[in-house]
Structure formats: structure tokens, C-alpha cells
Design a protein around this motif. Sequence first.
Motif, PDB file in Angstrom:
ATOM      1  N   LEU A  47       0.802  -1.210   0.000  1.00  3.25           N
ATOM      2  CA  LEU A  47       0.000   0.000   0.000  1.00  3.25           C
ATOM      3  C   LEU A  47       0.849   1.280   0.000  1.00  3.25           C
ATOM      4  O   LEU A  47       0.300   2.383  -0.003  1.00  3.25           O
ATOM      5  N   ASN A  48       2.169   1.105  -0.007  1.00  2.00           N
ATOM      6  CA  ASN A  48       3.025   2.289  -0.115  1.00  2.00           C
ATOM      7  C   ASN A  48       3.869   2.236  -1.386  1.00  2.00           C
ATOM      8  O   ASN A  48       4.958   2.800  -1.442  1.00  2.00           O
ATOM      9  N   LEU A  49       3.342   1.559  -2.391  1.00  2.00           N
ATOM     10  CA  LEU A  49       3.986   1.583  -3.698  1.00  2.00           C
ATOM     11  C   LEU A  49       3.565   2.835  -4.452  1.00  2.00           C
ATOM     12  O   LEU A  49       2.462   3.350  -4.277  1.00  2.00           O
ATOM     13  N   PHE A  50       4.453   3.309  -5.304  1.00  2.00           N
ATOM     14  CA  PHE A  50       4.126   4.336  -6.285  1.00  2.00           C
ATOM     15  C   PHE A  50       4.121   3.708  -7.668  1.00  2.00           C
ATOM     16  O   PHE A  50       4.989   2.881  -7.977  1.00  2.00           O
ATOM     17  N   VAL A  51       3.163   4.096  -8.483  1.00  2.94           N
ATOM     18  CA  VAL A  51       3.166   3.772  -9.906  1.00  2.94           C
ATOM     19  C   VAL A  51       3.566   5.054 -10.630  1.00  2.94           C
ATOM     20  O   VAL A  51       2.852   6.053 -10.572  1.00  2.94           O
ATOM     21  N   VAL A  52       4.718   5.024 -11.300  1.00  3.83           N
ATOM     22  CA  VAL A  52       5.272   6.216 -11.948  1.00  3.83           C
ATOM     23  C   VAL A  52       5.171   6.058 -13.461  1.00  3.83           C
ATOM     24  O   VAL A  52       5.682   5.091 -14.026  1.00  3.83           O
ATOM     25  N   VAL A  53       4.513   7.009 -14.116  1.00  8.83           N
ATOM     26  CA  VAL A  53       4.374   6.998 -15.573  1.00  8.83           C
ATOM     27  C   VAL A  53       5.484   7.862 -16.166  1.00  8.83           C
ATOM     28  O   VAL A  53       5.570   9.056 -15.876  1.00  8.83           O
ATOM     29  N   GLU A  54       6.333   7.245 -16.983  1.00  4.82           N
ATOM     30  CA  GLU A  54       7.430   7.945 -17.640  1.00  4.82           C
ATOM     31  C   GLU A  54       7.081   8.124 -19.119  1.00  4.82           C
ATOM     32  O   GLU A  54       7.077   7.169 -19.892  1.00  4.82           O
ATOM     33  N   ALA A  55       6.790   9.367 -19.496  1.00  2.90           N
ATOM     34  CA  ALA A  55       6.336   9.642 -20.861  1.00  2.90           C
ATOM     35  C   ALA A  55       7.476   9.714 -21.859  1.00  2.90           C
ATOM     36  O   ALA A  55       7.256   9.604 -23.068  1.00  2.90           O
ATOM     37  N   GLY A  56       8.705   9.917 -21.376  1.00  4.54           N
ATOM     38  CA  GLY A  56       9.825  10.091 -22.293  1.00  4.54           C
ATOM     39  C   GLY A  56      10.033   8.914 -23.217  1.00  4.54           C
ATOM     40  O   GLY A  56      10.318   9.090 -24.399  1.00  4.54           O
ATOM     41  N   ARG A  70     -10.100   8.780 -23.376  1.00  3.90           N
ATOM     42  CA  ARG A  70      -9.750   9.828 -22.424  1.00  3.90           C
ATOM     43  C   ARG A  70      -9.249   9.253 -21.101  1.00  3.90           C
ATOM     44  O   ARG A  70      -8.182   9.587 -20.640  1.00  3.90           O
ATOM     45  N   ASN A  71     -10.057   8.402 -20.462  1.00  2.86           N
ATOM     46  CA  ASN A  71      -9.616   7.836 -19.191  1.00  2.86           C
ATOM     47  C   ASN A  71     -10.493   6.647 -18.843  1.00  2.86           C
ATOM     48  O   ASN A  71     -11.410   6.286 -19.587  1.00  2.86           O
ATOM     49  N   ALA A  72     -10.196   6.027 -17.717  1.00  4.27           N
ATOM     50  CA  ALA A  72     -10.971   4.890 -17.222  1.00  4.27           C
ATOM     51  C   ALA A  72     -11.258   5.098 -15.739  1.00  4.27           C
ATOM     52  O   ALA A  72     -10.600   5.893 -15.056  1.00  4.27           O
ATOM     53  N   PHE A  85      -4.378   0.710 -16.573  1.00  9.37           N
ATOM     54  CA  PHE A  85      -3.851   1.829 -17.346  1.00  9.37           C
ATOM     55  C   PHE A  85      -4.732   2.054 -18.574  1.00  9.37           C
ATOM     56  O   PHE A  85      -5.211   1.095 -19.187  1.00  9.37           O
ATOM     57  N   ALA A  86      -4.912   3.311 -18.949  1.00 17.67           N
ATOM     58  CA  ALA A  86      -5.611   3.668 -20.183  1.00 17.67           C
ATOM     59  C   ALA A  86      -4.658   4.454 -21.065  1.00 17.67           C
ATOM     60  O   ALA A  86      -4.042   5.424 -20.604  1.00 17.67           O
ATOM     61  N   SER A  87      -4.520   4.049 -22.317  1.00 15.39           N
ATOM     62  CA  SER A  87      -3.663   4.773 -23.250  1.00 15.39           C
ATOM     63  C   SER A  87      -4.506   5.669 -24.141  1.00 15.39           C
ATOM     64  O   SER A  87      -5.706   5.439 -24.333  1.00 15.39           O
ATOM     65  N   ARG A  88      -3.859   6.673 -24.699  1.00 17.70           N
ATOM     66  CA  ARG A  88      -4.569   7.620 -25.559  1.00 17.70           C
ATOM     67  C   ARG A  88      -5.237   6.903 -26.733  1.00 17.70           C
ATOM     68  O   ARG A  88      -6.321   7.300 -27.169  1.00 17.70           O
ATOM     69  N   ASP A  89      -4.612   5.846 -27.253  1.00 20.40           N
ATOM     70  CA  ASP A  89      -5.197   5.165 -28.405  1.00 20.40           C
ATOM     71  C   ASP A  89      -6.038   3.947 -28.019  1.00 20.40           C
ATOM     72  O   ASP A  89      -6.223   3.034 -28.810  1.00 20.40           O
ATOM     73  N   GLY A  90      -6.587   3.973 -26.812  1.00 19.80           N
ATOM     74  CA  GLY A  90      -7.690   3.076 -26.492  1.00 19.80           C
ATOM     75  C   GLY A  90      -7.385   1.812 -25.735  1.00 19.80           C
ATOM     76  O   GLY A  90      -8.309   1.099 -25.344  1.00 19.80           O
ATOM     77  N   SER A 119       5.138   0.464 -21.409  1.00 21.38           N
ATOM     78  CA  SER A 119       3.686   0.624 -21.383  1.00 21.38           C
ATOM     79  C   SER A 119       3.161   0.797 -22.800  1.00 21.38           C
ATOM     80  O   SER A 119       3.933   0.896 -23.764  1.00 21.38           O
ATOM     81  N   ARG A 120       1.856   0.862 -22.934  1.00 24.08           N
ATOM     82  CA  ARG A 120       1.251   1.270 -24.193  1.00 24.08           C
ATOM     83  C   ARG A 120       1.581   2.734 -24.456  1.00 24.08           C
ATOM     84  O   ARG A 120       2.009   3.460 -23.578  1.00 24.08           O
ATOM     85  N   TYR A 121       1.318   3.160 -25.686  1.00 22.57           N
ATOM     86  CA  TYR A 121       1.648   4.522 -26.104  1.00 22.57           C
ATOM     87  C   TYR A 121       0.780   5.549 -25.384  1.00 22.57           C
ATOM     88  O   TYR A 121      -0.443   5.411 -25.318  1.00 22.57           O
ATOM     89  N   ALA A 122       1.426   6.590 -24.831  1.00 21.79           N
ATOM     90  CA  ALA A 122       0.759   7.780 -24.303  1.00 21.79           C
ATOM     91  C   ALA A 122      -0.332   7.450 -23.290  1.00 21.79           C
ATOM     92  O   ALA A 122      -1.509   7.658 -23.528  1.00 21.79           O
ATOM     93  N   LEU A 123       0.083   6.913 -22.145  1.00 21.40           N
ATOM     94  CA  LEU A 123      -0.887   6.687 -21.073  1.00 21.40           C
ATOM     95  C   LEU A 123      -1.522   8.008 -20.682  1.00 21.40           C
ATOM     96  O   LEU A 123      -0.877   9.044 -20.640  1.00 21.40           O
ATOM     97  N   HIS A 124      -2.812   7.954 -20.363  1.00 21.44           N
ATOM     98  CA  HIS A 124      -3.561   9.190 -20.154  1.00 21.44           C
ATOM     99  C   HIS A 124      -4.528   9.025 -18.988  1.00 21.44           C
ATOM    100  O   HIS A 124      -5.076   7.947 -18.771  1.00 21.44           O
ATOM    101  N   GLY A 125      -4.724  10.123 -18.270  1.00 22.26           N
ATOM    102  CA  GLY A 125      -5.776  10.141 -17.263  1.00 22.26           C
ATOM    103  C   GLY A 125      -5.410   9.531 -15.933  1.00 22.26           C
ATOM    104  O   GLY A 125      -6.228   9.513 -15.018  1.00 22.26           O
TER     105      GLY A 125
END
Length: 506
Positions: A123-132, A199-201, A171-176, A152-158
Motif C-alpha cells: 500500500l506504499n507503492l508508487f506507480v510512476v508513468v514515464e512519458a519520455g 480519455r480515461n478509465a 492503465f488507459a492509453s490515448r489510443d484506447g 507501457s502502451r503509447y501515451a498513457l492518459h488520465g
Amino acid sequence: MRLLLCILFLVPAFSSAEGLFQKHCSSCHGADRLGGMGPALLPENLSRLRKPEAARMIRDSRPGVQMPPFGKLLSEKEIQELTELVYSPVVPAPRWGEAEIRASRVAHAATPAARPAFAADPLNLFVVVEAGDHHVTILDGDRLEPIRRFASRYALHGGPKFSPDGRYVYFASRDGWISKYDLWGLQTLVEVRAGINTRNAAVSSDGKYVMVANYLPHTLTVFDSDLSLLKIIEARDKDGKSSRVSAVYDAAPRKSFVAALKDVAELWEISYDPQAEAIPAGLVHDFRLKEGAFVPGFLNPRRTQLVDVLDDFFFTPDYRQVVGTQRDGRHAQVVHLDVRRAIAALELPGLPHLGAGTTWQRGESRVMAMPNLRDGVVTVVDIDTWKTVKQVATLGPGFFLRSHEASRYVWVDSMIGAQGRDTLQLIDKQSLEIAARLTPEPGKTLAHVEFDRYGRYALASLWENDGALIVFDAATLKEVKRIPMNKPVGKYNVGNKILRSEGTSH
């Protein structure tokens, strides 16, 4: 970005951009540009990438992606033609319905792990999204060390969404694409493509349902927890006008999802309670006896009519009221979900970002604060009276605002402004004055603060490809550590999310 164009050999012999695309790109991105191994190449999916940047990607590529540079193989004219092609609409509009969704589902791992594959506090984990380079890092929030990093999938969003026990993350990606990841076993279990431009989930508070908001097609898609399709809800108003879906949220105390519609003046609440009260759908003779036209209340939209479209949402802590900004950005409506109408109007400066708002107790009142995408100001509002308490001046427009029950401060960035984008500003929750400013890396963008589960540390993103998570002691405000990351656009603490810390968005 990964695989903007998956082109093995591009030769000048092809005069048509379409010919070039079909011969060399369709194997990765699909003949209809709806995506495959590579992302969909549609205007809706590329809205965050400017045309000059797309052309530069074709010409020069970028470190960390699979696409080679084609500047020596393509003329500048051909590069521009391909750029124009991927920004042009597909005609007729692409279809993504039940058959396509069901066919897209991929099961990667048969069974979840029986126990955590690590010694850290789950319960003290972080999920970090790296867009680079489109990766995700799972970080131990106690030791502040990465546990696992994966593509990850391309361009996680939301933002990722967690199951109510924190066991899984979606995870939700921009392309669905929607991906279910096992945080114990550190593996992707199953994926499905819910739409073409998503957009998001949101995940239901009982963990049984996942709902996805789509721009293209105009739908809400409903899945069970293992991402098997249950229902497609077309986003149409009472008169049949179609709309993009801006976002969907879980309103846990109400056992419902709340959806924002981009193009019509309606707010939808969709119950996931099988015993939900039926919804009137036409003329009703007697509500008590249910005489008239009704539809089941379970997984069907209950509509609230609005005076204008709402683009951005904030929920009061009891989830009975929603605050949403109108299209002009300077006004907001307060909608009461029980009476299903607007009960107050707010006049707000600039373009407030309600989705990044937070609340806390200040004296006898509970207040909310929100950053601003256009002006250098944080607006503080009393949520009992809906009166503005104070406009706190900042160094420039910001996107994110965070706090924690254990912190005396609200932390806000100014990442959108020409000046101040390298500085976090800390607002005292009681005096509403700027108490401190932190500039650990002058000239580089610093944004998106998230606390560990206990509020001991505040982690901020150095928003650069050669960036890092900068860890501050939340009490002394001293820098503790830097964890190298590739443009870490967001980090999300499991405990804060599932326990609904008042300082973080939900």
C-alpha cells in the motif's frame, strides 16, 4: 514517442503519401491508421503533438524509440506530405464496436500471483508513468527504490486506476488500450482496446467494473474486472445528439460512475448497483407504482440537464455535489447529484483546473483549492457557501495541486508559465499565504507532487527526458534523494488513492 511511423524503407519513388504509408507503415499502424503494434495515427490521437514536432520525429527520430531517422531517405516534401496525412481525418469515420473490442482482447498471464514478489509495503507503492520513452516504474515508497520498470502502451492518459484493495492497477492509453497489471506479481495480465481515442478509465468501488470514456467512437464502454466487454453505451443526449466523452469517475459512496460529456449539456450518473432504482425514460403516470416508461437503473445513464457543457470536474468529499467548469473557463456550475440540477454558480478567473483540486478543513469551514491553467493564481473556495475565500497569487499558471492529511501545506506548480515553471510553491492551509518556494533545478520544469502513504515524503517530477523524481522531506522541506526517470509525468501512491486521501485527486 514510440513508433510514430513504423517505416522499414521509405523511397522517393512513391509520389503519394498514402502510397508510402500503405507500403511501409500499415504493417505497424494498420491500413486504416487505427493502430496495431504501433499507435493509431489520427488527428484525435496526435492532438498533443504539434505538426513540426511530428515532422521532426519522422526526420530525426528520438532516442529510446524503435523508429529510425529518415531524414537522409526522404525529401523534405515527402516528410511534410506524410505529416499532413497522419493529421488528416479518416473518411468514412472508423468503426470500433463490439466485434472489434472483443477481438482485441489479449490475455498475457493466466493467473495472478499468490503473494507479493517483493518485500515492500503493497500500500506504499508508487506507480510512476514515464512519458519520455513510454515506460512505467513501480517504486517502493519506504526505501524510495524502483522495484520494476516495464514498457507501457503509447501515451498513457488520465492516470492509472486501482482496484479497491490496491491489488491491481488499470492503465488507459490515448489510443484506447486498457491494461490490467498485477501489482503483486509485477506482470500485465490482460489488455483490451476499448476505443480508438480514449480519455480515461474508472474502476468501481466494489472492483467489479471498469468503465472507459472515449472521444472516438462516442461511447462509454463497460468491462468486468478481467476486461471482458459487458456493454457499450452510446453517448447521445435526450434528443439523440452524439457527444465525445470527456472523462468518467467513480463516485464510490453512490455506487455509480459519473461521466462528463464534451459536446452536450448533460451530466450522466451510471449506477453499478444491481438494485439501483429504475430510471424514467418517458411519460410517467405514477412514480410510486412505476407506471409509465422506465429503464433499469443498473448500467444505464441517469441524466442531469445543464445550462452549459461542463469540461472539468471536482467532487465534494461526500460525492453528492460536482463542480464543473463551463466552456468559457471563467464560470463553474455546482450540480447536486441527488436533486439533479445546478444549485450554485461560481465566477472563477482564468481557466481553473478543477480536476487537480483538493480539500481540507480550515477553521470552521471546509475549503477547496484549485490551480489555474491560464493565470498565476490558486483559487480557494468555501464548499459550504460556495464563496471565494481567497485568490493566492503564484509565479505563473500551474497544472497540479496536491496535499496530504499530514502536511500543513498545499503544494502547487507553475509548470505552464514562462517563469516559475521550475519552482514549487507551498501554501499554508490555514493562513493561505505562500510559506515556501522550492527550486531544486533552476530552469527545468518541476511539477506533479505526490506524497507517500504516510505523508513523510513529497515526490515531485523533474519533467525532463533526463529527469528524476525529487524527494523532499515533507516536514523540513529538505531534498532527500533523486531517482533518475525519463520524463516522469505522474506518480500515484496506492494507499493514497484507494484510501481516498483528501490531498490527492480521485
